[in-house]
Design an enzyme around this catalytic site. Structure first.
Site: not given
Ligand code: CMC
Length: 428
Positions: A307, A364
């Site tokens: 998140h 989710d």
């Molecule tokens: N699986 C594997 N690796 C992950 C995941 C995941 N679900 N989420 C984040 N990471 C890793 C990412 O690759 C990165 O690694 P590194 O630092 O080595 O590059 C690190 O964790 C930080 O991730 P980020 O993508 O920079 O974080 P963000 O704040 O931009 O993204 C997020 C947040 C929710 C989009 C992401 O965690 C994600 O894609 N999660 C899966 C989709 C999901 O469950 N979304 C629902 C969010 S909650 C409800 C809502 O918002 O509606």
């Protein structure tokens, strides 16, 4: 503590005041940055460090895993309130008393029909259309049937627009599903509660008497409360930024629905269930999918994990996990997918990759398992999220207009070509 920040650039010092919130969150106020520095700007892709507004609606502390609507903890609201009370709280700032709640519900009921011509629009969609696309289009179409935009300076006009959309939206939600299933469009009953009526409109069969299931009603009520607001997330920021051009409420909401649809946001609930299903069909090997999620050359992500703001347990996920156990047991559903989800969670919580990056289950991760047990089709999961988020979007849109926020218009740093001479087509 000093209440200003000093920026040093090119031998000069610039002072910026600090803004302090009611929970002691502190921000640098850079409103005067460009004027003071002669045109310098900030760059922050994804707004990871940028506050877009001041807001009184929702408090979220991602480090401690705290979520409150208007000062009330999400745990207490999920246990003691119902969805309409929470909608009223978010939109108007305080919990309603009995008279206020009854009037609110009665006014919403009066608006719970849509122009019959909406059915012609629904008929034009192919059955294969995703219900989120249908819902976004139909919400946008409501503007055509209600062309005058809301006078935000009139409390009465605002109230009327709010009850109108709260009344009509569940009809569109239910119809986006029934169209897909080829079922006649149903208006429900004005005798039912808000959530009861949504379920009736979705599940009423033309040749059977509708029987309400209280376990399902209560579970959906709780899920909607948990989704009702989440401060400046992607869809809410979309609603606020579209509304900041003084576009109408319904048009702004339609844009918010489109933003919610993406799998990194609300669309994750559908993606989680599809992922769990795929793991099950692949023999239940969670380790294989954990390895894929950690492999930087594999685009696969563990859906429902991570998140932007929570670096601790998402408090909503904790409540939903307990609810998933209760609802499945109450409904007598034994879904092996719940065990796969629990197994994945345990592995992730003990895996250095997830621990170092502070990736925890989000809202989710378990919600789809409950929706599935309730008989809601997978493609409707994000639509249910939109139904829950509606009061939050309305509250945020209203706050943005009342605070007279300027039009949202970020800056950029241009990295393209410098001036080039035009080349005639035959010479290219
Ligand atoms: N699986 C594997 N690796 C992950 C995941 C995941 N679900 N989420 C984040 N990471 C890793 C990412 O690759 C990165 O690694 P590194 O630092 O080595 O590059 C690190 O964790 C930080 O991730 P980020 O993508 O920079 O974080 P963000 O704040 O931009 O993204 C997020 C947040 C929710 C989009 C992401 O965690 C994600 O894609 N999660 C899966 C989709 C999901 O469950 N979304 C629902 C969010 S909650 C409800 C809502 O918002 O509606």
């Amino acid at each position: 503590m000093t209440e200003k920040a000093i920026l040093e650039y090119d031998g000069k010092k610039f002072e910026f005041p600090l803004v302090r919130g009611s929970e002691n969150e502190v921000a640098f106020d850079v409103k005067t940055l460009r004027a003071a520095t002669g045109g310098l700007t900030t760059i922050d892709p994804g707004f990871k460090n940028t506050g877009s507004c001041l807001s009184d609606i929702t408090f979220l502390n991602g480090e401690k895993g705290i979520l409150r609507y208007r000062g009330y903890s999400i745990e207490e609201l999920a246990e003691k309130a119902d969805f309409l009370e929470v909608a009223y709280l978010l939109i108007f700032g305080d919990l309603p008393n009995t008279d206020q709640l009854e009037k609110f519900h009665a006014d919403i009921r009066k608006q719970s029909v849509v122009d019959d011509d909406i059915k012609k629009i629904i008929d034009a969609f192919p059955k294969s259309a995703h219900p989120m696309g249908v819902l976004s289009s139909l919400t946008s179409a409501l503007t055509a049937f209600n062309p005058s935009s809301v006078n935000v300076n009139s409390d009465e006009a605002m109230y009327n627009a709010i009850v109108k959309i709260l009344g009509k939206f569940p009809v569109l939600v239910a119809w986006s599903m029934r169209k897909k299933q080829g079922l006649p469009l149903d208006y429900g009953s004005s005798k039912l509660g808000y959530v009861e009526n949504v379920l009736k409109m979705m599940f009423n069969q033309p040749n059977e008497d509708y029987v309400q299931n209280d376990i399902i009603v209560n579970a959906l009520d709780k899920l909607l409360i948990l989704h009702a607001d989440h401060e400046q997330n992607c869809s809410t920021s979309t609603v606020r930024i579209v509304g900041s051009s003084h576009a109408g409420l319904f048009a702004s909401l339609s844009a918010g629905i489109s933003a919610l649809w993406g799998p990194l946001h609300g669309g994750a609930n559908q993606a989680v269930l599809e992922m769990l299903q795929a793991i099950k069909e692949d023999g239940g090997d969670t380790k294989k999918y954990m390895a894929k999620a950690k492999d930087k050359n594999d685009p696969f992500r563990l859906m429902g994990f991570g998140h932007r703001v929570y670096k601790n347990f998402d408090p909503r996920a904790k409540i939903i996990k307990v609810a998933a156990d209760e609802v499945l047991s109450d409904l007598g559903v034994n879904d092996p997918i719940l065990d796969i989800a629990k197994g994945l969670e345990q592995e992730a919580l003990n895996d250095p990759y997830f621990v170092e990056r502070k990736l925890y289950p989000n809202v989710d991760f378990y919600s789809g398992i409950i929706y599935q047990a309730m008989g809601i089709p997978v493609e409707m999961f994000t639509v249910m999220f939109a139904l829950g988020r509606l009061p939050g979007w309305i509250a945020q849109w209203k706050e943005m207009r009342f605070r007279k926020e300027p039009i949202g218009r970020p800056r950029q740093i241009y990295t393209g070509e410098n001036l080039r001479a035009f080349v005639e087509i035959e010479k290219r």
